[in-house]
Design a protein around this motif. Sequence first.
Motif, PDB file in Angstrom:
ATOM      1  N   THR A  97      -1.795   8.863  18.586  1.00 21.88           N
ATOM      2  CA  THR A  97      -2.444   8.038  17.577  1.00 21.88           C
ATOM      3  C   THR A  97      -1.408   7.110  16.956  1.00 21.88           C
ATOM      4  OG1 THR A  97      -4.044   9.778  17.108  1.00 21.88           O
ATOM      5  CG2 THR A  97      -3.809   8.071  15.444  1.00 21.88           C
ATOM      6  N   VAL A  98      -1.799   5.846  16.736  1.00 27.12           N
ATOM      7  CA  VAL A  98      -0.921   4.853  16.131  1.00 27.12           C
ATOM      8  C   VAL A  98      -1.413   4.576  14.718  1.00 27.12           C
ATOM      9  CG1 VAL A  98       0.054   2.528  16.309  1.00 27.12           C
ATOM     10  CG2 VAL A  98      -0.594   3.775  18.394  1.00 27.12           C
ATOM     11  N   TYR A  99      -0.521   4.745  13.759  1.00 28.44           N
ATOM     12  CA  TYR A  99      -0.803   4.459  12.357  1.00 28.44           C
ATOM     13  C   TYR A  99       0.052   3.268  11.954  1.00 28.44           C
ATOM     14  CZ  TYR A  99      -2.471   9.266  12.576  1.00 28.44           C
ATOM     15  OH  TYR A  99      -3.131  10.425  12.926  1.00 28.44           O
ATOM     16  N   LEU A 100      -0.592   2.190  11.515  1.00 31.38           N
ATOM     17  CA  LEU A 100       0.154   1.001  11.121  1.00 31.38           C
ATOM     18  C   LEU A 100       0.280   0.921   9.609  1.00 31.38           C
ATOM     19  CD1 LEU A 100      -1.235  -1.847  13.404  1.00 31.38           C
ATOM     20  CD2 LEU A 100       0.627  -0.235  13.835  1.00 31.38           C
ATOM     21  N   ARG A 101       1.400   0.379   9.176  1.00 29.92           N
ATOM     22  CA  ARG A 101       1.559   0.010   7.772  1.00 29.92           C
ATOM     23  C   ARG A 101       0.556  -1.098   7.482  1.00 29.92           C
ATOM     24  NH1 ARG A 101       5.495  -3.926   4.991  1.00 29.92           N
ATOM     25  NH2 ARG A 101       5.774  -2.981   2.938  1.00 29.92           N
ATOM     26  N   GLY A 102       0.049  -1.177   6.283  1.00 30.65           N
ATOM     27  CA  GLY A 102      -0.859  -2.254   5.926  1.00 30.65           C
ATOM     28  C   GLY A 102      -0.227  -3.598   6.233  1.00 30.65           C
ATOM     29  N   GLN A 103      -0.957  -4.451   6.940  1.00 33.20           N
ATOM     30  CA  GLN A 103      -0.441  -5.758   7.355  1.00 33.20           C
ATOM     31  C   GLN A 103      -1.050  -6.859   6.484  1.00 33.20           C
ATOM     32  OE1 GLN A 103       2.083  -6.187   9.729  1.00 33.20           O
ATOM     33  NE2 GLN A 103       2.117  -3.978   9.389  1.00 33.20           N
ATOM     34  N   VAL A 104      -0.209  -7.790   6.092  1.00 36.03           N
ATOM     35  CA  VAL A 104      -0.594  -8.895   5.216  1.00 36.03           C
ATOM     36  C   VAL A 104      -0.264 -10.216   5.901  1.00 36.03           C
ATOM     37  CG1 VAL A 104      -0.333  -7.516   3.107  1.00 36.03           C
ATOM     38  CG2 VAL A 104       1.631  -8.788   4.007  1.00 36.03           C
ATOM     39  N   GLY A 105      -0.392 -11.311   5.188  1.00 35.98           N
ATOM     40  CA  GLY A 105      -0.184 -12.637   5.754  1.00 35.98           C
ATOM     41  C   GLY A 105       1.255 -13.083   5.832  1.00 35.98           C
ATOM     42  N   THR A 106       2.177 -12.171   6.076  1.00 34.66           N
ATOM     43  CA  THR A 106       3.571 -12.556   6.278  1.00 34.66           C
ATOM     44  C   THR A 106       3.976 -12.187   7.699  1.00 34.66           C
ATOM     45  OG1 THR A 106       4.410 -10.443   5.435  1.00 34.66           O
ATOM     46  CG2 THR A 106       4.212 -12.236   3.859  1.00 34.66           C
ATOM     47  N   ASP A 107       4.881 -12.985   8.264  1.00 35.44           N
ATOM     48  CA  ASP A 107       5.405 -12.634   9.577  1.00 35.44           C
ATOM     49  C   ASP A 107       6.461 -11.545   9.399  1.00 35.44           C
ATOM     50  OD1 ASP A 107       7.805 -13.909   8.782  1.00 35.44           O
ATOM     51  OD2 ASP A 107       7.334 -15.742   9.897  1.00 35.44           O
ATOM     52  N   PHE A 108       7.030 -11.092  10.490  1.00 33.78           N
ATOM     53  CA  PHE A 108       7.995  -9.986  10.417  1.00 33.78           C
ATOM     54  C   PHE A 108       9.341 -10.394   9.823  1.00 33.78           C
ATOM     55  CE2 PHE A 108       5.204  -8.154  13.822  1.00 33.78           C
ATOM     56  CZ  PHE A 108       4.682  -7.151  13.018  1.00 33.78           C
ATOM     57  N   ASP A 109       9.525 -11.681   9.563  1.00 30.45           N
ATOM     58  CA  ASP A 109      10.714 -12.144   8.859  1.00 30.45           C
ATOM     59  C   ASP A 109      10.455 -12.297   7.362  1.00 30.45           C
ATOM     60  OD1 ASP A 109      12.343 -12.302  11.167  1.00 30.45           O
ATOM     61  OD2 ASP A 109      11.432 -14.236  11.686  1.00 30.45           O
ATOM     62  N   GLY A 110       9.239 -11.972   6.931  1.00 31.40           N
ATOM     63  CA  GLY A 110       8.903 -12.038   5.511  1.00 31.40           C
ATOM     64  C   GLY A 110       8.371 -13.377   5.041  1.00 31.40           C
ATOM     65  N   ASP A 128      -5.317  -2.206   7.040  1.00 27.19           N
ATOM     66  CA  ASP A 128      -4.729  -0.943   7.473  1.00 27.19           C
ATOM     67  C   ASP A 128      -5.435  -0.536   8.769  1.00 27.19           C
ATOM     68  OD1 ASP A 128      -3.083   1.385   7.081  1.00 27.19           O
ATOM     69  OD2 ASP A 128      -4.875   2.465   6.472  1.00 27.19           O
ATOM     70  N   VAL A 129      -4.673  -0.157   9.797  1.00 28.90           N
ATOM     71  CA  VAL A 129      -5.238   0.077  11.120  1.00 28.90           C
ATOM     72  C   VAL A 129      -4.778   1.422  11.680  1.00 28.90           C
ATOM     73  CG1 VAL A 129      -5.210  -0.752  13.518  1.00 28.90           C
ATOM     74  CG2 VAL A 129      -5.403  -2.386  11.635  1.00 28.90           C
ATOM     75  N   ILE A 130      -5.715   2.102  12.342  1.00 36.19           N
ATOM     76  CA  ILE A 130      -5.419   3.302  13.128  1.00 36.19           C
ATOM     77  C   ILE A 130      -5.970   3.058  14.523  1.00 36.19           C
ATOM     78  CG2 ILE A 130      -5.792   5.789  13.411  1.00 36.19           C
ATOM     79  CD1 ILE A 130      -6.251   5.906  10.356  1.00 36.19           C
ATOM     80  N   ASN A 165       0.235  -9.639  13.581  1.00 31.97           N
ATOM     81  CA  ASN A 165       1.163  -8.526  13.372  1.00 31.97           C
ATOM     82  C   ASN A 165       0.591  -7.231  13.949  1.00 31.97           C
ATOM     83  OD1 ASN A 165       2.681 -10.377  11.905  1.00 31.97           O
ATOM     84  ND2 ASN A 165       2.200  -9.472   9.914  1.00 31.97           N
ATOM     85  N   VAL A 166      -0.693  -6.983  13.696  1.00 33.54           N
ATOM     86  CA  VAL A 166      -1.352  -5.782  14.215  1.00 33.54           C
ATOM     87  C   VAL A 166      -1.248  -5.755  15.737  1.00 33.54           C
ATOM     88  CG1 VAL A 166      -3.624  -4.692  14.564  1.00 33.54           C
ATOM     89  CG2 VAL A 166      -2.930  -5.417  12.272  1.00 33.54           C
ATOM     90  N   GLU A 167      -1.567  -6.864  16.374  1.00 30.61           N
ATOM     91  CA  GLU A 167      -1.512  -6.918  17.838  1.00 30.61           C
ATOM     92  C   GLU A 167      -0.099  -6.647  18.351  1.00 30.61           C
ATOM     93  OE1 GLU A 167      -3.527  -9.648  21.175  1.00 30.61           O
ATOM     94  OE2 GLU A 167      -2.188 -10.755  19.823  1.00 30.61           O
TER      95      GLU A 167
END
Length: 137
Positions: free
Chosen positions: A33-46, A128-130, A64-66
Amino acid sequence: MPHTRLRKFNTRDTYPDQALDNDLCQAVVANGTVYLRGQVGTDFDGNLVGRDDPAAQTDQAMRNVETLLTEAGARLEDIVKITIFITRREDREPVYRTVGKWLKGVYPVSTGLMVAGLAKEEWLMEIDVIAVIPQED
């Protein structure tokens, strides 16, 4: 190790304006099972994508989720549960329309919540995604 932790970080780097020191990660894989941190409108560089644009922020969050699901060995089609947090009621339709484009034909269970705010004022939504990694036959 029973859990794989992807993209580790510390909150003192993510929130330099707040006195925090928490070791976290963007994704945890446990027992398929994959648990993701809540994703928002920022890229991985912030970098914020779409200031005051809920659809653009949602599109970035789903990118980000993908990315995180791919790194964990899953796909968007493997999502089983989403929870969407929205700070302004008028943003519900653009947020849900954007998520719907990304998850067309997936049919996850979903919970939507209106919240007073998120960790940063400029964030309009968070998802938030599982997901469950498919088992090989």
